[in-house]
Design a protein around this motif. Structure first.
Motif, PDB file in Angstrom:
ATOM      1  N   PHE A 262       0.835  -1.192   0.000  1.00 42.51           N
ATOM      2  CA  PHE A 262       0.000   0.000   0.000  1.00 42.51           C
ATOM      3  C   PHE A 262       0.876   1.250   0.000  1.00 42.51           C
ATOM      4  CE2 PHE A 262      -2.815  -3.239   1.758  1.00 42.51           C
ATOM      5  CZ  PHE A 262      -3.968  -3.010   1.014  1.00 42.51           C
ATOM      6  N   THR A 263       0.447   2.244  -0.747  1.00 45.03           N
ATOM      7  CA  THR A 263       1.174   3.509  -0.810  1.00 45.03           C
ATOM      8  C   THR A 263       0.933   4.338   0.439  1.00 45.03           C
ATOM      9  OG1 THR A 263       1.049   3.539  -3.221  1.00 45.03           O
ATOM     10  CG2 THR A 263       1.485   5.638  -2.131  1.00 45.03           C
ATOM     11  N   ASP A 264      -0.314   4.331   0.954  1.00 46.90           N
ATOM     12  CA  ASP A 264      -0.623   5.125   2.138  1.00 46.90           C
ATOM     13  C   ASP A 264      -1.929   4.626   2.755  1.00 46.90           C
ATOM     14  OD1 ASP A 264      -0.073   7.047   4.035  1.00 46.90           O
ATOM     15  OD2 ASP A 264      -1.008   8.686   2.929  1.00 46.90           O
ATOM     16  N   LEU A 265      -2.107   4.926   4.055  1.00 46.30           N
ATOM     17  CA  LEU A 265      -3.322   4.632   4.801  1.00 46.30           C
ATOM     18  C   LEU A 265      -3.753   5.890   5.535  1.00 46.30           C
ATOM     19  CD1 LEU A 265      -2.192   1.388   6.722  1.00 46.30           C
ATOM     20  CD2 LEU A 265      -3.089   1.507   4.385  1.00 46.30           C
ATOM     21  N   ALA A 266      -5.060   6.047   5.744  1.00 45.66           N
ATOM     22  CA  ALA A 266      -5.559   7.159   6.556  1.00 45.66           C
ATOM     23  C   ALA A 266      -6.826   6.717   7.268  1.00 45.66           C
ATOM     24  CB  ALA A 266      -5.840   8.390   5.694  1.00 45.66           C
ATOM     25  N   ALA A 267      -7.017   7.228   8.489  1.00 48.37           N
ATOM     26  CA  ALA A 267      -8.193   6.902   9.285  1.00 48.37           C
ATOM     27  C   ALA A 267      -8.837   8.185   9.778  1.00 48.37           C
ATOM     28  CB  ALA A 267      -7.807   6.011  10.468  1.00 48.37           C
ATOM     29  N   GLY A 268     -10.106   8.409   9.433  1.00 48.60           N
ATOM     30  CA  GLY A 268     -10.851   9.545   9.945  1.00 48.60           C
ATOM     31  C   GLY A 268     -11.522   9.174  11.250  1.00 48.60           C
TER      32      GLY A 268
END
Length: 273
Positions: free
Chosen positions: A147-153
């Motif tokens: 994966f290039t990137d992860l984000a969590a709101g």
């Protein structure tokens, strides 16, 4: 009278991250520091991990996570303003990336495997539908690459695959997943293919932002100062028109976002509603 943050020199900063009422930072030696009401709002080393070298740190609303030099993940939760003892999650090997949401955590471990734990109330962990997932579960696995990137709101998730495509899941009450359905989605769905290759994503309470490989910022969901409150104007990703030039990095808090440009490091704040 409001609390004032007191500047503190801890050597050359390497990384920094902030939650609702705290900040963490690492210096050039990889030592982890905490600033909160517990430390009178000054950065102090966290004694339990003072001998560790941390390469990546992230912060959720009331928790933080850090990856050490051996690829081991450390986590810590804040309850009633007090942090518990950091936990070294030795059962997880080769942790590559981590993102903290309001009550959940996403990781890539090992390369190409997305895992998570915590709240899945709004299907942000892929659709188990439980308000509490105490153990680490596997959410998705790429056929090749990582994966290039992860984000969590607060209650939604964003992941970028090796080709730069974005997949979203979780709460969608304000179109923060990038579509007009406005219902939670357990199956991570790819965003429109008209988007260019994405290298970074960030997520707030009700919005998401992304940075493409050419330095352009994209947004969707609720960002008051860059769009109207009409659903049709926030449901699909749009380029951010009021930033000129290439951007180098993005960050998202619960109610604000920041964009770092490539010329002088200027910050642009966007108010969330």
């Amino acid at each position: 009278m409001t609390d004032q943050l007191t500047p503190a020199r801890i050597g050359r900063y390497k990384t920094i991250a902030s939650g609702v009422s705290f900040s963490i930072a690492t210096n050039e030696n990889g030592t982890l520091y905490l600033s909160s009401k517990e430390t009178s709002n000054v950065f102090e080393p966290i004694d339990e991990v003072k001998d560790e070298f941390f390469e990546k740190i992230v912060a959720g609303e009331h928790n933080w996570a850090a990856i050490d030099s051996e690829g081991i993940l450390w986590t810590c939760i804040q309850k009633n303003g007090v942090f518990n003892i950091p936990k070294r999650m030795t059962e997880l090997e080769d942790v590559r990336k981590v993102a903290c949401g309001k009550d959940f955590t996403l990781i890539e471990a090992p390369a190409g495997v997305l895992k998570g734990w915590g709240s899945d109330e709004y299907l942000q962990l892929g659709g188990i539908g439980s308000t509490n997932v105490p153990s680490v579960i596997e959410i998705a696995e790429m056929e090749e690459g990582e994966f290039t990137d992860l984000a969590a709101g607060s209650s939604h998730s964003l992941v970028v695959d090796s080709s730069g495509s974005i997949f979203t899941g979780g709460l969608n009450s304000r179109c923060q997943l990038g579509d007009s359905h406005m219902v939670p989605q357990g199956k991570f769905t790819e965003l429109p293919r008209y988007l260019p290759q994405i290298k970074q994503v960030a997520a707030g309470e009700n919005y998401s932002i992304a940075l493409d490989v050419k330095g352009k910022v994209w947004y969707w969901g609720c960002l008051k100062h860059v769009q109207t409150p009409k659903v049709e104007d926030r449901q699909l990703p749009r380029g951010l028109a009021n930033i000129s030039g290439r951007c180098a990095a993005i960050a998202a808090g619960r109610h604000h976002a920041a964009v770092l440009d490539e010329e002088g490091g200027a910050l642009v704040l966007l108010v969330n509603w």
